[in-house]
Scaffold this motif. Structure first.
Motif, short mmCIF file in Angstrom:
data_model
loop_
_atom_site.label_atom_id
_atom_site.label_comp_id
_atom_site.label_asym_id
_atom_site.label_seq_id
_atom_site.Cartn_x
_atom_site.Cartn_y
_atom_site.Cartn_z
N LYS A 235 0.82 -1.22 0.00
CA LYS A 235 0.00 0.00 0.00
C LYS A 235 0.85 1.27 0.00
N THR A 236 2.13 1.09 0.33
CA THR A 236 3.06 2.23 0.32
C THR A 236 4.32 1.80 -0.41
N ASN A 237 5.16 2.77 -0.75
CA ASN A 237 6.44 2.43 -1.39
C ASN A 237 7.29 1.55 -0.48
N LYS A 238 7.12 1.73 0.83
CA LYS A 238 7.89 0.97 1.79
C LYS A 238 7.56 -0.52 1.73
N THR A 239 6.30 -0.83 1.47
CA THR A 239 5.88 -2.23 1.46
C THR A 239 5.81 -2.82 0.05
N GLN A 240 6.26 -2.07 -0.96
CA GLN A 240 6.33 -2.59 -2.32
C GLN A 240 7.72 -3.20 -2.51
N VAL A 241 7.76 -4.52 -2.72
CA VAL A 241 9.03 -5.23 -2.79
C VAL A 241 9.15 -5.95 -4.13
N LEU B 215 10.90 -18.03 -1.92
CA LEU B 215 9.46 -17.88 -1.76
C LEU B 215 9.14 -16.44 -1.38
N PRO B 216 8.66 -15.62 -2.34
CA PRO B 216 8.25 -14.26 -1.99
C PRO B 216 7.08 -14.31 -1.02
N THR B 217 7.07 -13.39 -0.08
CA THR B 217 6.10 -13.45 1.01
C THR B 217 5.33 -12.14 1.09
N ALA B 218 4.02 -12.24 0.86
CA ALA B 218 3.17 -11.06 0.95
C ALA B 218 2.88 -10.73 2.41
N GLY B 219 2.51 -9.49 2.65
CA GLY B 219 2.12 -9.09 4.00
C GLY B 219 3.18 -8.28 4.70
N GLN B 220 2.89 -7.94 5.94
CA GLN B 220 3.78 -7.10 6.72
C GLN B 220 3.58 -7.38 8.20
N THR B 221 4.50 -6.89 8.98
CA THR B 221 4.41 -7.06 10.43
C THR B 221 3.33 -6.15 11.00
#
Length: 818
Positions: free
Chosen positions: A536-542, A572-578
């Motif tokens: 949702k933010t540039n920070k969480t776009q990987v 294994l790319p992992t979606a989501g965040q802490t």
């Protein structure tokens, strides 16, 4: 000394080449006049001892044939012998046959292939491996349809893991989802070679749709998709065969089990080019939990069209619908694991049931370019949905008084996949290169809402208290919260961590170079993966670009005895965040293993053993603060919700495996396995010395696992007990660790025995099986919630666990139309 050794090596090298010049290989494919593949047909070189039996794809391979002129003969029950003149020299001779008779006249021939009831020699085409299992440098275990029927398995969570060394079923809501682990790591769900894993789904596959289940130990992402280093399991669904294998089955059993299933398999056109398969099943089952139940139905039609003998399209659709009063069957106690009665039910008959469904559509394309080269393509769409509510404890007191709250439980997941591959052989000199290359792409989008309303207690009437040792049920309507579902799940999940999107594209190439008359096989492969986790933010776009190498070596000490070693990596790319909004890093892993494989008595049974070491980084684990207060990214203090994860530093898995499968002697089929697994956290990035798990055992791992299953069928025509069979097995899990990392084994041992009998006569078969014969209180998993200094008189630390089924019996009656 060195000079003598060089002389010996040179002599061996030239001796091998000289031998190769004096012999050759004869191979080919046998089809019928209607274009069908002719499996289990005898191919013999006249006047010699050289011969073979075609496999299920109609292929045969006769090695080490001395140079010369020969007559090759094809024969089978119901066929006139057919001959062809061939000349064998150095290299490979291809001799294909087309038989005039149609496939229906070969029905008796297929009986010879049915003797391998429990053992399979090759993987399904969905794995794209062309070599037989004994030559593959990897431990792959196959649970056949015959095993599932013998054990009266009705879905993937119904005891299937007992057939594979070091494999167990654990996890949250495990009555509806197949949370399976092998080699100490959780493994994803594949269907027909495509990764259909979603955060909670897909639903547990019903046995009505399953042809076989393939467990691939170690990384498999190099050819199939991104995956875990511990392995995967691959559901191979039933496809049309062109033969009348239709059957209907009725089953009943303990705890209100009732089930009906029909399997229709046949032709839609006289020429056999248009085929169909339809599987339908409906099942109702109560639970050992008071009031709980699970009702479901599954519909799975498949249509295939063969344009010619080399090209085929297949369209498959599977839908499952489940209704369950409660998804979980958890027990809770402030005293220890297994403290409460299995009948304890956390939910209430006043609550609405949860409803789950998934829809899976797959289109397959298969084309044979020539005798060795094949092109395969498939695209799949999965839509999974959950709608319901889930009760959970707010607090538990030392005397068992419990306050409960109700979570909304809703999820939508859409998983799209596409795969394209090409496989074939190329010969350079005396070396055969078995090549495989391809592309795979995937897009997974998920939306979820698992929030709770401000209602900390589902209060009973008249100020009654809900107590786990003496529960009272019947929550007044006024005390049940009403969830606001006026907005769609997409809208409601837009602002939370459950709205995720993961896309990847992968390309891979593998060369299995076969030396010294194909005795020595060196496998080299590489995969490139481009993965994007949309945030949702540039920070969480990987965005990640990763190369994953693979090297394997397999050597046939004898024709039926091989040794192998393998080094492989996974990504294994992992979606989501802490909880704090930090994006997850991709899970990385590598595996090195050594193994031996031996077939006995003309391939009737097999023993495979392996040792391995897996290193896994950036592992996801449940946030230890779930249910506790924490500071959210916006500065507010809230309880950490269920489903929140954190990442550890590194875990290491080491172990030994032994699997024995097949027919030991006439009528007796056996599955025996043992595994030792040492799974520990070797590096934890948590700076808190109390919470740091370095050196602790991985949650839900088991140090010692052994399983056995024996099935005997009496085959004496004319004898009144002809067709009578006995079957039974055991499961033994020792040194078990709970769902959170532990320093010592803290779950009770799992010891289970099952036994049954069956009778087959003509088109009918009747089976009776008693599970958990000794009626032991068995736990499939457990975890501990430590409140520490936050514990109070009315809120103490507690244990959570799931019981396995108490003793229960099943009776199945099957009628086969042919």
């Amino acid at each position: 000394m060195i000079r003598k050794l060089l002389y010996i090596l040179v002599a061996l090298f030239f001796g091998t080449n000289l031998y190769a010049q004096q012999s050759g290989t004869v191979k080919g494919r046998i089809t019928t006049a209607d274009g069908s593949l002719a499996g289990y047909v005898s191919v013999q070189i006249k006047g010699t001892v050289y011969g073979a039996i075609t496999n299920e794809d109609g292929e045969y391979n006769i090695k080490k044939v001395p140079a010369g002129d020969y007559t090759i003969v094809v024969s089978a029950i119901g066929l006139y012998p057919k001959e062809k003149q061939i000349t064998v020299a150095k290299g490979t001779v291809v001799a294909d046959f087309s038989l005039k008779e149609n496939l229906s006249q070969l029905a008796m021939v297929n009986i010879s292939g049915a003797r391998k009831k429990f053992k399979a020699d090759k993987v399904s085409p969905s794995l794209r491996l062309q070599s037989p299992l004994i030559e593959v440098p990897q431990n792959i275990r196959i649970v056949t349809g015959a095993v599932l029927a013998d054990q009266q398995v009705f879905d993937i969570v119904d005891g299937v893991t007992r057939n594979v060394s070091g494999t167990v079923r654990t996890g949250h809501w495990d009555a509806q989802y197949a949370n399976i682990s092998t080699r100490g790591t959780s493994i994803p769900a594949f269907r027909n070679g495509m990764n259909l894993k979603t955060p909670w789904g897909p639903l547990a596959d019903d046995a009505a749709t399953i042809e076989r289940i393939e467990f691939i130990k170690g990384p498999s992402g190099f050819m199939m998709a991104n995956g875990e280093p511990g392995g995967i399991y691959n559901i191979v669904t039933k496809k049309p065969t062109g033969e009348n294998r239709s059957a209907v089955t009725f089953a009943a059993g303990g705890f209100g089990l009732g089930r009906a299933a029909i399997d229709l398999d046949g032709k839609l056109s006289k020429d056999g080019k248009l085929l169909y398969r339809l599987n339908v099943a409906a099942q109702a089952k109560n639970s050992y939990n008071k009031y709980n139940y699970t009702d479901k139905y599954v519909i799975a039609p498949v249509i295939s069209y063969e344009i010619d003998s080399n090209t085929k399209f297949t369209l498959e659709y599977t839908t499952q619908h489940v209704e369950a009063l409660a998804l979980g069957t958890y027990g809770f106690s402030p005293k220890g694991y297994g403290d409460t009665d299995p009948s304890f039910f956390l939910g209430d008959p006043s609550l609405d049931p949860s409803k789950l469904s998934d829809h899976n559509v797959t289109l397959y394309f298969n084309h044979r370019l020539d005798n060795t080269w094949k092109i395969n393509g498939q695209i799949a769409y999965l839509n999974y949905g959950l709608k319901g509510g889930s009760p959970w404890p707010s607090t538990i007191a030392a005397n068992g008084d419990m306050r409960r709250y109700l979570n909304i439980s809703e999820e939508l997941a859409i998983n799209k996949n596409a795969q394209f591959s090409i496989t074939g052989d190329v010969k350079t000199g005396q070396v055969i290169h078995r090549l495989m290359g391809g592309l795979d792409m995937g897009l997974l989008k998920t939306w979820g809402d698992f929030s709770s309303v401000t209602h900390p207690d589902l209060q009973l009437d008249k100020n009654a208290t809900f107590n786990i040792y003496n529960p009272i049920y019947g929550i007044p309507t006024a005390n049940i919260p009403v969830f606001d579902r006026s907005k769609s799940i997409r809208v409601r999940s837009g602002s939370n961590t459950y709205a995720t999107e993961l896309a990847y594209t992968g390309a891979y190439l593998q060369d299995e170079a076969r030396f010294f008359d194909e005795k020595l096989r060196l496998t080299g492969a590489v995969r490139f993966t481009h993965a994007v986790t949309v945030g949702k933010t540039n920070k969480t776009q990987v965005s990640d670009n990763v190369f994953s190498p693979r090297v394997g070596l397999s050597y046939s000490i004898f024709k039926d005895f091989s040794a192998y070693t393998l080094y492989d990596q996974s990504f294994l790319p992992t979606a989501g965040q802490t909880f704090e909004g930090e994006p997850f890093k991709p899970i990385r892993g590598n595996n090195i293993e050594f193994g031996l494989k031996k077939d006995f008595f003309d391939g009737k049974w097999n023993a495979t053993t392996a040792v391995y070491k897996i290193t896994k980084k950036n592992v996801l684990t449940p946030d230890p603060r779930i249910g506790l207060d924490a500071v959210a990214p916006d500065g507010t203090t809230v309880k950490v919700p269920t489903g929140t994860n954190v990442q550890l530093g590194e875990q290491e898995f080491k172990g030994f495996e032994l699997d024995i499968t097949g027919e030991i002697f006439s009528g007796l089929n056996v599955i025996l396995n043992y595994a030792y697994t040492d799974a520990r956290t070797t590096k934890d990035l948590n700076p808190d010395p109390v919470a740091n798990q370095t050196g602790a055992y991985v949650g839900n791992s088991v140090r010692h696992i052994t399983n056995g299953w024996l099935s005997y069928r009496l085959r004496r025509p004319g004898f009144f007990l002809n067709g009578f069979g006995l079957t039974g097995g055991y499961q033994l899990h020792l040194d078990r660790f709970s769902g959170r990392s532990a320093r010592t084994a803290n779950l009770p041992d799992y010891i289970r025995f099952d036994a049954g009998a069956s009778y087959e006569r003509g088109k009918f078969s009747l089976s009776v099986l008693v599970n958990n014969l000794l009626d032991r209180r068995l736990l499939t998993q457990g975890s501990y919630t430590d409140l520490g200094t936050k514990a109070t008189a009315t809120s103490v630390s507690y244990y959570t666990y799931i019981y396995d089924m108490p003793r229960n019996a099943r009776v199945s009656l099957t009628y086969r139309f042919k």
